[in-house]
Scaffold this active site. Structure first.
Site, PDB file in Angstrom:
ATOM      1  N   ASN A  92      -3.821  -0.372   2.438  1.00 56.70           N
ATOM      2  CA  ASN A  92      -3.731   0.590   1.342  1.00 56.70           C
ATOM      3  C   ASN A  92      -2.593   0.124   0.445  1.00 56.70           C
ATOM      4  O   ASN A  92      -1.424   0.213   0.830  1.00 56.70           O
ATOM      5  CB  ASN A  92      -3.455   1.994   1.917  1.00 56.70           C
ATOM      6  CG  ASN A  92      -3.224   3.036   0.825  1.00 56.70           C
ATOM      7  OD1 ASN A  92      -3.422   2.756  -0.361  1.00 56.70           O
ATOM      8  ND2 ASN A  92      -2.793   4.213   1.217  1.00 56.70           N
ATOM      9  N   LYS A 152      -1.671   1.378  -2.287  1.00 52.89           N
ATOM     10  CA  LYS A 152      -1.040   2.503  -2.990  1.00 52.89           C
ATOM     11  C   LYS A 152      -0.822   2.115  -4.463  1.00 52.89           C
ATOM     12  O   LYS A 152      -1.653   1.412  -5.019  1.00 52.89           O
ATOM     13  CB  LYS A 152       0.259   2.904  -2.281  1.00 52.89           C
ATOM     14  CG  LYS A 152       0.030   3.144  -0.781  1.00 52.89           C
ATOM     15  CD  LYS A 152       1.188   3.781  -0.084  1.00 52.89           C
ATOM     16  CE  LYS A 152       0.832   3.962   1.389  1.00 52.89           C
ATOM     17  NZ  LYS A 152       1.847   4.675   2.148  1.00 52.89           N
ATOM     18  N   HIS A 192      -5.385  11.300   1.786  1.00 51.17           N
ATOM     19  CA  HIS A 192      -4.143  10.630   2.193  1.00 51.17           C
ATOM     20  C   HIS A 192      -2.982  11.613   2.055  1.00 51.17           C
ATOM     21  O   HIS A 192      -2.946  12.420   1.128  1.00 51.17           O
ATOM     22  CB  HIS A 192      -3.903   9.389   1.321  1.00 51.17           C
ATOM     23  CG  HIS A 192      -2.799   8.536   1.885  1.00 51.17           C
ATOM     24  ND1 HIS A 192      -1.478   8.839   1.680  1.00 51.17           N
ATOM     25  CD2 HIS A 192      -2.830   7.426   2.662  1.00 51.17           C
ATOM     26  CE1 HIS A 192      -0.738   7.939   2.333  1.00 51.17           C
ATOM     27  NE2 HIS A 192      -1.538   7.079   2.925  1.00 51.17           N
ATOM     28  N   GLU A 243      -0.113  11.363   0.957  1.00 50.97           N
ATOM     29  CA  GLU A 243       0.590  11.345  -0.335  1.00 50.97           C
ATOM     30  C   GLU A 243      -0.188  12.145  -1.389  1.00 50.97           C
ATOM     31  O   GLU A 243       0.400  12.749  -2.272  1.00 50.97           O
ATOM     32  CB  GLU A 243       0.823   9.892  -0.777  1.00 50.97           C
ATOM     33  CG  GLU A 243       1.914   9.250   0.083  1.00 50.97           C
ATOM     34  CD  GLU A 243       1.772   7.760   0.309  1.00 50.97           C
ATOM     35  OE1 GLU A 243       1.015   7.095  -0.415  1.00 50.97           O
ATOM     36  OE2 GLU A 243       2.432   7.254   1.245  1.00 50.97           O
ATOM     37  N   GLU A 299      -2.496   9.354  10.453  1.00 49.09           N
ATOM     38  CA  GLU A 299      -1.224   8.853   9.930  1.00 49.09           C
ATOM     39  C   GLU A 299      -0.179   9.969   9.993  1.00 49.09           C
ATOM     40  O   GLU A 299      -0.172  10.863   9.129  1.00 49.09           O
ATOM     41  CB  GLU A 299      -1.389   8.414   8.470  1.00 49.09           C
ATOM     42  CG  GLU A 299      -2.419   7.327   8.271  1.00 49.09           C
ATOM     43  CD  GLU A 299      -2.215   6.580   6.948  1.00 49.09           C
ATOM     44  OE1 GLU A 299      -1.958   5.378   7.003  1.00 49.09           O
ATOM     45  OE2 GLU A 299      -2.290   7.215   5.880  1.00 49.09           O
ATOM     46  N   GLY A 357       5.916   4.607   5.810  1.00 47.82           N
ATOM     47  CA  GLY A 357       6.943   3.978   4.980  1.00 47.82           C
ATOM     48  C   GLY A 357       8.361   4.181   5.491  1.00 47.82           C
ATOM     49  O   GLY A 357       9.330   3.913   4.789  1.00 47.82           O
ATOM     50  N   SER A 409       3.742   2.639   9.143  1.00 47.53           N
ATOM     51  CA  SER A 409       4.682   1.555   9.462  1.00 47.53           C
ATOM     52  C   SER A 409       4.102   0.509  10.415  1.00 47.53           C
ATOM     53  O   SER A 409       4.825  -0.073  11.222  1.00 47.53           O
ATOM     54  CB  SER A 409       5.998   2.113  10.015  1.00 47.53           C
ATOM     55  OG  SER A 409       6.635   2.926   9.050  1.00 47.53           O
TER      56      SER A 409
HETATM   57  P1  13P Z   1       3.077   2.144   5.609  1.00 50.64           P
HETATM   58  O1  13P Z   1       2.337   1.156   6.456  1.00 50.64           O
HETATM   59  O2  13P Z   1       3.757   1.521   4.432  1.00 50.64           O
HETATM   60  O3  13P Z   1       3.967   3.021   6.439  1.00 50.64           O
HETATM   61  O4  13P Z   1       1.960   3.118   4.970  1.00 50.64           O
HETATM   62  C1  13P Z   1       1.007   3.683   5.785  1.00 50.64           C
HETATM   63  C2  13P Z   1      -0.013   4.353   4.931  1.00 50.64           C
HETATM   64  O5  13P Z   1       0.246   5.385   4.349  1.00 50.64           O
HETATM   65  C3  13P Z   1      -1.325   3.718   4.796  1.00 50.64           C
HETATM   66  O6  13P Z   1      -2.241   4.565   4.174  1.00 50.64           O
END
Ligand code: 13P
Length: 239
Positions: free
Chosen positions: A7, A9, A88, A90, A158, A164, A201
C-alpha cells in the site's frame, strides 16, 4: 491463495515508480503479489502491471454522478484494476469512514468484480482496554452486512497502533486474532477459511515470523512496499 500486497498510500512519484518497476524481476508462482497505488498513477503503472497486480486504495460508495473528486467501482472495472482496499484505518480515522460506508464500498466493488481487501483493526486505546475482539466483531458484522458466502474478498487485519510505528503485535497475538477473524467470518457468512492478511510495520526483518503463521495468509505492507528490493525480500520469505 496467499497474498503479498503493498500500500503506497500518498507516496511515490513517476521516477520512484520507474525505479520500483525496474527493480521487480522474478515473482513467486501461486502468490498474489500486488501494490495499491495512488489513483493518479494507476495508468502510469501499466509496465508494473505486466509484472504484478495493481490496485487502488479507495473507491466511492456511489455509482456515478455529481461527486467531485470521487472514483467509482465502474471506473476501476473500466481500467481493469486488480483489487482495491476498503476501510483502511487511515480512511476511517481521517476521512470519517464508518462501517456502513465501508459496507457500501465493499458492495460496489463486488458488483464490478473487483477484489476488495477489507481492512479492520483496533486502536491502541481499544487494544489496551482488551477490546480487540469486540471491535473486530463490530467492524466485520457491519462491514459484511448483506455479503454472501460466495462473494470473493480478502481481509487485512491491521492493528492501528502497529501502522507506521515500528511496533508489531506478537506472533501469538497475530495468529490468534487472524484465527478469530476467520471464525467470525464463518459465523456471519458461513464462509470457510477466508484469507486474512496481517499489516502494520511488516518488513523483511520481521516478516518471517508473521507471514508463515498458520492463520495468516499473507501481508499488507505500507512503508516497506515502496522499495522493490525490500518488497521482494519479503516475498522470498513466504514458504
Ligand atoms: P506500515 O507497513 O507502513 O506500518 O503500513 C501498514 C499499512 O497501513 C498498510 O496498509
Amino acid at each position: 491463495m496467499r497474498y503479498l500486497l503493498g500500500n503506497w498510500k500518498m507516496n511515490m512519484s513517476l521516477s520512484q515508480i520507474d525505479k520500483f518497476t525496474n527493480g521487480i524481476e522474478q515473482l513467486k508462482p501461486n502468490i498474489f503479489v500486488g501494490v495499491a497505488v495512488p489513483s493518479i498513477y494507476y495508468a502510469y503503472c501499466y509496465k508494473l502491471k505486466q509484472k504484478m497486480s495493481v490496485g487502488l486504495q479507495n473507491v466511492s460508495e456511489y455509482v456515478s454522478g455529481a461527486y467531485t473528486g470521487e472514483i467509482s467501482a465502474g471506473m476501476l472495472e473500466d481500467v481493469q484494476a486488480d483489487f482495491c482496499l476498503v476501510g483502511h484505518s487511515e480512511r476511517r480515522q481521517y476521512f470519517g469512514e464508518t462501517d456502513a460506508r465501508v459496507n457500501s464500498k465493499l458492495k460496489m466493488l463486488l458488483s464490478k468484480n473487483i477484489l476488495p481487501v477489507l481492512c479492520v483493526g483496533e486502536t491502541l486505546e481499544q487494544y489496551e482496554a482488551n477490546e480487540t475482539r469486540k471491535v473486530l466483531n463490530e467492524q466485520l458484522t457491519q462491514g459484511l452486512a448483506g455479503i454472501t458466502a460466495t462473494d470473493d474478498f480478502v481481509i487485512a487485519y491491521e492493528p492501528v497502533w502497529a501502522i507506521g510505528t515500528g511496533k508489531t503485535a506478537t506472533e501469538a497475538e497475530i495468529d490468534s486474532t487472524c484465527g478469530y477473524i476467520k471464525e467470525i467470518v464463518k459465523q456471519i457468512l458461513g464462509k470457510e477459511n477466508i484469507a486474512v492478511l496481517y499489516g502494520g510495520s511488516v518488513k523483511s526483518t520481521n516478516s518471517a515470523g508473521i507471514v508463515n503463521l498458520p492463520n495468516v495468509d499473507g501481508a499488507l505492507v505500507g512503508g516497506a512496499s515502496q522499495n522493490a528490493d525490500e518488497f521482494i525480500k519479503i516475498l522470498n520469505i513466504f514458504k
